[in-house]
Design a protein around this motif. Structure first.
Motif, PDB file in Angstrom:
ATOM      1  N   ARG A 610       0.839  -1.199   0.000  1.00 14.56           N
ATOM      2  CA  ARG A 610       0.000   0.000   0.000  1.00 14.56           C
ATOM      3  C   ARG A 610       0.877   1.253   0.000  1.00 14.56           C
ATOM      4  N   ALA A 614      -1.782   6.205   1.386  1.00 18.33           N
ATOM      5  CA  ALA A 614      -3.080   5.523   1.375  1.00 18.33           C
ATOM      6  C   ALA A 614      -3.529   5.277   2.808  1.00 18.33           C
ATOM      7  N   LEU A 616      -5.160   3.722   6.171  1.00 16.03           N
ATOM      8  CA  LEU A 616      -5.434   2.380   6.700  1.00 16.03           C
ATOM      9  C   LEU A 616      -6.746   2.467   7.476  1.00 16.03           C
ATOM     10  N   THR A 617      -7.713   1.694   7.049  1.00 17.81           N
ATOM     11  CA  THR A 617      -9.029   1.800   7.691  1.00 17.81           C
ATOM     12  C   THR A 617      -9.177   0.760   8.788  1.00 17.81           C
ATOM     13  N   HIS A 620      -9.327  -2.833   7.603  1.00 14.00           N
ATOM     14  CA  HIS A 620      -8.081  -3.567   7.342  1.00 14.00           C
ATOM     15  C   HIS A 620      -7.697  -4.429   8.534  1.00 14.00           C
ATOM     16  N   HIS A 664     -15.563   1.911   3.828  1.00 15.54           N
ATOM     17  CA  HIS A 664     -14.161   1.570   3.538  1.00 15.54           C
ATOM     18  C   HIS A 664     -13.800   1.963   2.098  1.00 15.54           C
ATOM     19  N   SER A 665     -14.706   1.660   1.157  1.00  8.25           N
ATOM     20  CA  SER A 665     -14.449   1.983  -0.255  1.00  8.25           C
ATOM     21  C   SER A 665     -14.287   3.492  -0.436  1.00  8.25           C
ATOM     22  N   ARG A 668     -10.942   4.569   1.128  1.00  4.06           N
ATOM     23  CA  ARG A 668      -9.771   4.041   0.402  1.00  4.06           C
ATOM     24  C   ARG A 668      -9.689   4.504  -1.043  1.00  4.06           C
TER      25      ARG A 668
ATOM     26  N   THR B 267     -14.113   1.463  -7.809  1.00  3.39           N
ATOM     27  CA  THR B 267     -13.545   0.527  -6.819  1.00  3.39           C
ATOM     28  C   THR B 267     -12.842  -0.617  -7.557  1.00  3.39           C
TER      29      THR B 267
END
Lengths: 709, 311
Positions: A610, A614, A616-617, A620, A664-665, A668, B267
């Motif tokens: 990654r 980016a 980190l949620t 993850h 999350h989508s 991210r 996505t």
């Protein structure tokens, strides 16, 4: 056949093969390998190309078996006997099908040209529909055929074969409406008929031939020699080297005797003997064995009291035995005293005519040493058979005998021989072209009679037979013997060569006890060869060509190698070399198979790196926990899709999981980013999800692992 | 009406005719909105022509032309021809069927490569050069080409260059027995196409296309698309790999599909869903690998499994 055989049938067939062919361990291992596929989950995703490679590997195994057979001295004429190994040779292909995911393999796997055609068709965009084949049943057929080749016990083979073929038929044809009892009765009927027909045909054969079938169909054997007397046309003799002899002193024998016979009838010389207490139905004389050293065993045919001390052998002979004869007569000079270096397993015996037979030879190509004495110790004195003249030859022989005055009272054996020598040398010619006209049986003419009275031309068998019969007519015991004339010397290798062209026939004549130079000479047998002296040159006229030299070189190299390979000190080297080659090859194949299995798992461990920026949620961090429930995430599967599998474990998670996935989508993958509120929402959702997951039981990993992403 | 509502309206209209093919219908519509062209490879009677007609019928004032490709078809039969007007002694250009909004090139592989190539420029440049003069193709120019996968006799496989012009290749396939039963029931009293009414206008389609360009895609996912295309170039069995045009088409289609799914951003799941249909038909597999059962779709699916995906 498109269906695969039922479980255990192939293994049973392999055990049957192993049991009857004497390779029980190999059969057991092969059966275990084949049948283990049903109990193991181990499978490979073999491509079509792999089956081609498996087929090529089988061919390689076949070639290896051929080489090993060649090392053991199997000649090209007996190559069919190697089919016994077909179950093991084709085992790689059967295993490839068993352990591969595909149940059938393309038929064109077995043909290079069909494969090329298919590639061309694909290249040109033509439609291809290769025929697919499950080789399960064909493999069983090969196994049963190989069993038939190897089997010695007819009853066991018939019962086993019936069971295997019956099972094959049963499992391949049974379908709806199948009546097992009717089918079983039909099979029994067929088997009974086959047994009856075979028995009937055998009886018919015995009836018409008048005897039991003989295992020996050779032209020459220790007990019989079928001559070419009476046959028309050119007598063709092989230029191939049969025996080679190295002589270590100056006493080179002129003739090497292979076998001796004492009764003639209709172009056939045979060995007859008077049964005695010691030899009821089999004429043999046991040799005396003596050990010279640990490595060397020597056989003599003399009584133990008279065995002198033996020095270095006088000569050595190398050659190949006829694999078709159980007891091979071997060529020896007539004054042979002892034999040695025949091999640990081999044995020899001698009959009363002096024919030495070798049995139980370990290899076909042999080398043996010869010690010579002053006279023959293997032949017994003459008996009634040595004076017998067959009825159909009697008239011609009598006429010639009268003509030559062989019955004269005052003639000694030597004088009678001299008359005959003069008779044959002056009035006969040597020829291998048998243009003798057909004789008329009504006039009591025989082939030997025509030779003596009309044609006066023939080959050595005519001369030897006529000489033996004329001497018998003159009251001199005589015998007929076959062997080789020693007249071709190879100075470069210092060895005497005996080819098929040097095969010869001559007589053994009994010289009675007499006084010679005031010395008493005991009765003994002597060689008498009255064939005109020009015969070797006539035989060798066509032999020296470059092809012959090439063949000779190859044959010598092969025989020398086979002799080298049979020596005890070299046996281990050969076994180690072959084992090493097979082991390396096996290791290479295992390594390749292991690699093909490993490649699949290695890619799973290549993790996505990654980028630094980016985010980190919280989702993850739930991956390790979720992995315990649904198995590890394949690297090519997105996190959100992978987590969706949790719904299969617990559909009630949908209310928590789907919003978490959506958040999350956004965090991210939306370049605009997410709001702090969305981060908090995701954290809360994930915490709830974590609690929900922990409450659920663990699911098997297999489904997730194998599901395509 | 928002772009999402327009998209769903169009989708529902087409789905009322083509039943049980939701995914393919959406993919074909995505292809049209993203400005690409689609190649439908399917068995006869699966609804290829009906799909093209349904799309054309759902868009008001849209022009629909169909060319039945045959071995004797000439490039001028597609592009048009200039004919001398004897009264004015001038050549007048008569545009061919390519000048339309939706073009159905039926059984495209039955025409010779020369005729097939006549579509190349139009599909790539949205223009046709005829006798030296350039003619622009206005509006929605969307080519739906079909070919039959089971007949090879008397056909000319599409040249590799032309395959690359198609943004996507997909197939309708056979529907489930239940759906087939509903199709029979729907056509009991005439074909549903006869009652099909236009639900969107050409202007709304243009607005939809503008909206697609507003769909966001992160650098990570752009790199992922490039990684997928790039992976096809290092496979020994692939003689011709995915071009940058393939990457571009995949990105645009992913954006369009995201719009259809109601998202403002792309996505990885969307990319993975489209990748086999977008990349597979552009790959040329070596004959030996084909013999071993390798297909373009298989290569792409393998790449998707092996290429680390952004998470």
């Amino acid at each position: 056949m498109s269906t695969s055989p039922p479980r255990l049938l192939t293994g049973t067939a392999l055990l049957f093969w192993g049991g009857l062919s004497g390779h029980a361990l190999a059969g057991l291992l092969a059966a275990l390998l084949v049948e283990a596929s049903a109990w193991l989950n181990l499978r490979w995703d073999f491509k079509r190309e792999f089956y081609v490679k498996a087929w090529q590997f089988s061919i390689l195994c076949g070639a290896l078996v051929g080489i090993l057979a060649w090392l053991n001295g199997v000649r090209a004429g007996h190559i069919h006997s190697l089919f016994v190994w077909a179950p093991l040779i084709l085992l790689p292909l059967e295993l490839a099908q068993r352990y591969g995911n595909a149940t059938k393999i393309p038929l064109n796997t077995f043909s290079f040209f069909a494969r090329r055609k298919m590639v061309n068709d694909i290249h040109h965009g033509r439609a291809i529909t290769p025929r697919m084949l499950n080789i399960g049943y064909p493999y069983i057929m090969v196994v049963t055929l190989a069993t038939a080749m190897a089997s010695r016990n007819e009853l066991q083979h018939f019962i086993g074969l019936s069971l295997v073929i019956g099972a094959c038929l049963f499992f391949s044809i049974r379908k709806k409406g199948f009546r097992p009892w009717a089918w079983g009765c039909a099979l029994l009927l067929v088997l009974s008929l086959s047994v009856t027909v075979q028995w009937g045909m055998l009886k018919l054969y015995y009836h018409f031939t008048g005897s039991q079938p003989s295992a020996n169909h050779q032209r020459h054997s220790p007990n019989e020699s079928r001559t070419s007397i009476g046959r028309l046309g050119r007598l063709k003799l092989s230029p191939r080297i049969f025996w080679r002899m190295q002589v270590h002193d100056d006493s080179v024998p002129q003739l090497l005797r292979t076998a001796t016979y004492n009764e003639y009838a209709r172009a056939r010389w045979s060995h007859r003997f008077i049964p005695s207490l010691s030899r009821d139905d089999y004429d043999y004389l046991d040799p005396t064995t003596m050990k010279v050293s640990e490595e060397r065993s020597i056989y003599t045919f003399s009584s133990e009291d008279n065995i002198p001390s033996l020095g270095k052998e006088n000569m050595q002979v190398i050659g190949e035995l006829d694999a078709g004869i159980k007891e091979n007569p071997i060529p020896l000079p007539h004054f042979t005293f002892a034999l040695g270096d025949l091999g640990e397993e081999a044995g020899i015996e001698c009959n009363s005519l002096g024919t030495v037979r070798m049995h139980n030879a370990e290899f076909n190509v042999i080398e043996y040493s010869i010690w010579t004495g002053e006279s023959s110790t293997t032949e017994e004195p003459p008996n009634a058979f040595d004076l017998h003249i067959p009825d159909h030859e009697l008239h011609a022989i009598r006429r010639i005998g009268k003509h030559l005055k062989l019955h004269h009272q005052n003639l000694s054996t030597r004088q009678k021989i001299a008359i005959l020598r003069d008779f044959f040398n002056t009035q006969f010619t040597y020829t291998t072209h048998l243009n003798t006209p057909r004789f008329d049986r009504g006039k009591r003419q025989s082939a030997v009679g025509i030779f003596l009275e009309t044609s006066r031309a023939g080959h050595c068998e005519y001369f030897a037979t006529a000489t033996a019969l004329l001497l018998r007519e003159a009251g001199v015991p005589s015998r007929y013997c076959i062997g080789f004339s020693v007249n071709e010397h190879d100075p470069t290798r210092n060895e005497w060569i005996m080819r098929g062209q040097h095969a010869h026939a001559w007589c053994r004549v009994w010289i009675q006890e007499h006084q010679e130079n005031n010395k008493r000479v005991a009765g003994h047998w002597e060689d008498l060869d009255l064939t005109p002296a020009s015969w070797p040159s006539a035989e060798s006229a066509t032999s020296s060509t470059w092809q012959r030299q090439l063949t000779d070189t190859w044959q010598r190299w092969r025989e020398d190698f086979l002799i080298w390979r049979t020596r005890d000190t070299n046996k281990s080297k050969v076994i180690v070399t072959i084992t090493l080659i097979i082991s390396l090859l096996s290791l290479w194949i295992i390594w390749r198979l292991w690699q093909s299995r490993q490649r699949h798992t290695r890619s799973i461990h290549q993790r996505y790196q990654r980028p630094q920026d980016a985010p980190l949620t919280a989702l993850h961090k739930i991956e390790p926990l979720a992995a315990k429930k649904i198995g590890p995430r394949p690297e090519g599967t997105p996190l959100c899709r992978w987590l969706s599998d949790l719904l299969q474990v617990d559909p009630s998670l949908e209310g928590i999981l789907l919003p978490a996935i959506r958040l999350h989508s956004i965090i991210r993958f939306d370049p605009h980013g997410a709001t702090p509120e969305q981060y908090h929402q995701l954290t809360r959702q994930t915490a709830a999800l974590r609690q929900a997951i922990k409450r659920k039981p663990t699911q098997g990993h297999t489904d997730t692992m194998t599901r395509p992403s | 009406m928002t772009p999402l509502e327009t998209a769903h309206l169009l989708e529902q209209s087409v789905e009322s005719i083509i039943r049980g093919q939701r995914k393919t219908v959406r993919n074909v519509l995505c292809c049209m909105i993203s400005g690409g062209h689609v190649l439908l490879e399917d068995n006869p009677g699966t609804g290829k022509t009906t799909l093209a007609k349904a799309i054309a019928g759902s868009i008001s004032n849209s022009q629909f032309n169909r060319i039945q490709f045959t071995p004797d078809l000439l490039p001028s039969d597609i592009l048009g021809v200039s004919i001398l007007n004897q009264q004015t002694s001038e050549f007048h250009f008569h545009p061919g069927p390519v000048f339309t909004d939706i073009l159905l090139a039926d059984e495209i592989n039955r025409a010779s490569p020369r005729t097939q190539s006549a579509l190349l420029e139009s599909m790539a440049e949205r223009q046709a050069t005829i006798e030296g003069s350039c003619h622009h193709l206005d509006g929605v120019f969307f080519v739906i080409a079909t070919q039959n996968p089971i007949e090879f006799r008397g056909t000319y496989p599409l040249p590799e260059a032309q395959m690359d012009r198609f943004a996507m290749q997909c197939s309708l396939g056979y529907v489930s027995p239940e759906e087939e039963s509903r199709i029979l029931a729907a056509q009991n009293n005439g074909h549903p196409l006869d009652d099909l009414k236009a639900v969107v206008s050409l202007e709304q389609i243009a607005a939809l296309q503008d909206a697609v360009s507003q769909i966001r895609i992160s650098n990570e996912l752009r790199n992922y698309i490039v990684a997928l295309s790039n992976a096809t170039r290092s496979i020994e069995e692939v003689q011709l790999s995915a071009s940058p045009r393939a990457s571009l088409a995949l990105m645009k289609l992913a954006q369009t599909l995201s719009l259809f799914e109601g998202r403002d951003f792309v996505t990885p799941e969307t990319i993975q869903e489209l990748a086999p249909d977008v990349i597979a038909h552009r790959l040329v597999i070596s004959p030996e690998a084909k013999f071993n059962g390798l297909t373009g779709r298989g290569v792409v699916e393998d790449i998707l499994k092996k290429t680390p995906v952004p998470v």
